[in-house]
Scaffold this motif. Structure first.
Motif, PDB file in Angstrom:
ATOM      1  N   GLU A  94       0.830  -1.201   0.000  1.00 11.16           N
ATOM      2  CA  GLU A  94       0.000   0.000   0.000  1.00 11.16           C
ATOM      3  C   GLU A  94       0.865   1.251   0.000  1.00 11.16           C
ATOM      4  O   GLU A  94       0.616   2.197  -0.749  1.00 11.16           O
ATOM      5  N   ARG A  95       1.867   1.232   0.877  1.00 14.75           N
ATOM      6  CA  ARG A  95       2.728   2.405   1.014  1.00 14.75           C
ATOM      7  C   ARG A  95       3.517   2.648  -0.270  1.00 14.75           C
ATOM      8  O   ARG A  95       3.697   3.799  -0.692  1.00 14.75           O
ATOM      9  N   TYR A  97       2.598   1.871  -3.291  1.00 12.51           N
ATOM     10  CA  TYR A  97       1.679   2.423  -4.286  1.00 12.51           C
ATOM     11  C   TYR A  97       1.439   3.909  -4.025  1.00 12.51           C
ATOM     12  O   TYR A  97       1.440   4.728  -4.962  1.00 12.51           O
ATOM     13  N   GLU A  98       1.237   4.275  -2.753  1.00 17.45           N
ATOM     14  CA  GLU A  98       1.010   5.681  -2.411  1.00 17.45           C
ATOM     15  C   GLU A  98       2.218   6.535  -2.791  1.00 17.45           C
ATOM     16  O   GLU A  98       2.071   7.635  -3.352  1.00 17.45           O
ATOM     17  N   GLU A 100       4.451   5.809  -5.029  1.00 18.43           N
ATOM     18  CA  GLU A 100       4.560   5.827  -6.488  1.00 18.43           C
ATOM     19  C   GLU A 100       3.636   6.880  -7.082  1.00 18.43           C
ATOM     20  O   GLU A 100       4.025   7.635  -7.982  1.00 18.43           O
ATOM     21  N   GLN A 101       2.393   6.951  -6.562  1.00 18.24           N
ATOM     22  CA  GLN A 101       1.455   7.960  -7.043  1.00 18.24           C
ATOM     23  C   GLN A 101       1.945   9.369  -6.715  1.00 18.24           C
ATOM     24  O   GLN A 101       1.798  10.313  -7.497  1.00 18.24           O
ATOM     25  N   GLU A 102       2.557   9.525  -5.540  1.00 15.86           N
ATOM     26  CA  GLU A 102       3.101  10.826  -5.166  1.00 15.86           C
ATOM     27  C   GLU A 102       4.264  11.208  -6.079  1.00 15.86           C
ATOM     28  O   GLU A 102       4.415  12.371  -6.464  1.00 15.86           O
ATOM     29  N   TRP A 103       5.060  10.204  -6.448  1.00 20.39           N
ATOM     30  CA  TRP A 103       6.168  10.456  -7.378  1.00 20.39           C
ATOM     31  C   TRP A 103       5.626  10.967  -8.701  1.00 20.39           C
ATOM     32  O   TRP A 103       6.138  11.938  -9.258  1.00 20.39           O
ATOM     33  N   TYR A 104       4.585  10.299  -9.242  1.00 22.04           N
ATOM     34  CA  TYR A 104       4.001  10.738 -10.505  1.00 22.04           C
ATOM     35  C   TYR A 104       3.446  12.151 -10.393  1.00 22.04           C
ATOM     36  O   TYR A 104       3.575  12.964 -11.309  1.00 22.04           O
ATOM     37  N   ARG A 105       2.817  12.446  -9.257  1.00 24.12           N
ATOM     38  CA  ARG A 105       2.255  13.786  -9.066  1.00 24.12           C
ATOM     39  C   ARG A 105       3.360  14.840  -9.076  1.00 24.12           C
ATOM     40  O   ARG A 105       3.246  15.879  -9.749  1.00 24.12           O
ATOM     41  N   GLU A 107       6.316  14.494 -10.353  1.00 22.58           N
ATOM     42  CA  GLU A 107       6.938  14.519 -11.679  1.00 22.58           C
ATOM     43  C   GLU A 107       6.143  15.411 -12.627  1.00 22.58           C
ATOM     44  O   GLU A 107       6.723  16.160 -13.428  1.00 22.58           O
ATOM     45  N   ASN A 108       4.815  15.353 -12.540  1.00 27.01           N
ATOM     46  CA  ASN A 108       3.981  16.218 -13.371  1.00 27.01           C
ATOM     47  C   ASN A 108       4.188  17.689 -13.007  1.00 27.01           C
ATOM     48  O   ASN A 108       4.222  18.557 -13.883  1.00 27.01           O
TER      49      ASN A 108
END
Length: 275
Positions: A94-95, A97-98, A100-105, A107-108
């Motif tokens: 879970e952590r 994934y969270e 990873e999503q923060e990384w993508y955010r 990065e954008n």
């Protein structure tokens, strides 16, 4: 006493670690209580864990949804903690994934910042970083096209030769979309790039009123461009990833611009007309 303090410190460290993996303080208290006491009712868990009665069902339901607590079919319903190793693996997933999503955010956000700042001179006066197909490089391509007064000469070789079409297509599209009938554009495409764009190239040409000429060449070269015979840009392929760029060098030195222009003319002479 020292042994007691050491055990107490280890317990605190573990609690901190569990919370870093995503459990709230109440969730950790409930999970630990179930590990020690075994299957129990919500009332018993609330009493043993000191979690308020008004919160206990929300906490238990949340842990059940995350598959950290199992329910038993007794009446009244009883709850049991899953195996700690399995629980930790699930929390870690879970952590991850969270994060990873923060990384993508982030990065954008970084891409948007590069787009906003790209038109400013880089700190070293000549080099920008940006991956193929990134929003920053798409924006940069569009900005460069808008500076053209008369003509653009551009070569697409490395690293586009090894990149996937859908990744670099938006960059190429910016050349056609941003150009007008008042300028001329001479393209030289490496044959591999040309083949990759063969299905969309006629539509790209149709979207612009600029005077466009396209030629293909078997030779593998670096990608570069010359704008109005006064400034140039050179792609730097990534040193380890053949389908990626390391950066883009802006060139204003007249001797270097003239040398690139000379190289372009030689390539143009050897290339075959396409459209």
């Amino acid at each position: 006493e020292s042994e007691y303090l050491s055990a107490e410190k280890q317990s605190c460290d573990c609690m901190t670690d569990l919370r870093e993996l995503g459990l709230s303080s109440y969730e950790e208290d409930v999970y630990r209580t179930l590990l020690v006491c075994g299957p129990a009712t919500a009332t018993e868990i609330s009493s043993d864990s000191n979690v308020p009665r008004g919160r206990i069902y929300d906490i238990l339901n949340g842990l059940s949804d995350r598959q950290l607590v199992q329910t038993r079919s007794h009446e009244p319903k009883r709850y049991a903690a899953i195996d700690p190793k399995t629980a930790i693996d699930r929390l870690l997933s879970e952590r991850f994934y969270e994060l990873e999503q923060e990384w993508y955010r982030l990065e954008n956000i970084a891409d948007r910042l590069r787009s906003d700042l790209f038109s400013q001179a880089p700190l070293d006066g000549s080099i920008w970083r940006g991956s193929i197909g990134s929003s920053s490089m798409i924006r940069a391509t569009r900005d460069r096209v808008q500076t053209i007064d008369e003509d653009l000469s551009i070569v697409y070789g490395l690293p586009y030769k090894n990149a996937q079409t859908d990744i670099f297509l938006d960059e190429v599209t910016q050349i056609f979309e941003g150009s007008s009938g008042e300028i001329s554009i001479d393209f030289i495409f490496n044959v591999d790039v040309l083949e990759a764009l063969s299905g969309v190239l006629p539509d790209l040409v149709a979207m612009t009123n600029a005077d466009v000429q396209i030629r293909g060449i078997n030779e593998t070269t670096l990608s570069f461009e010359i704008i109005d015979n006064s400034k140039a840009g050179l792609e730097i392929p990534h040193p380890r990833i053949e389908s990626e760029r390391f950066g883009f060098v802006g060139i204003s030195n007249s001797e270097l611009v003239n040398e690139l222009n000379h190289q372009f003319q030689q390539l143009w002479y050897n290339a075959k007309p396409v459209l």
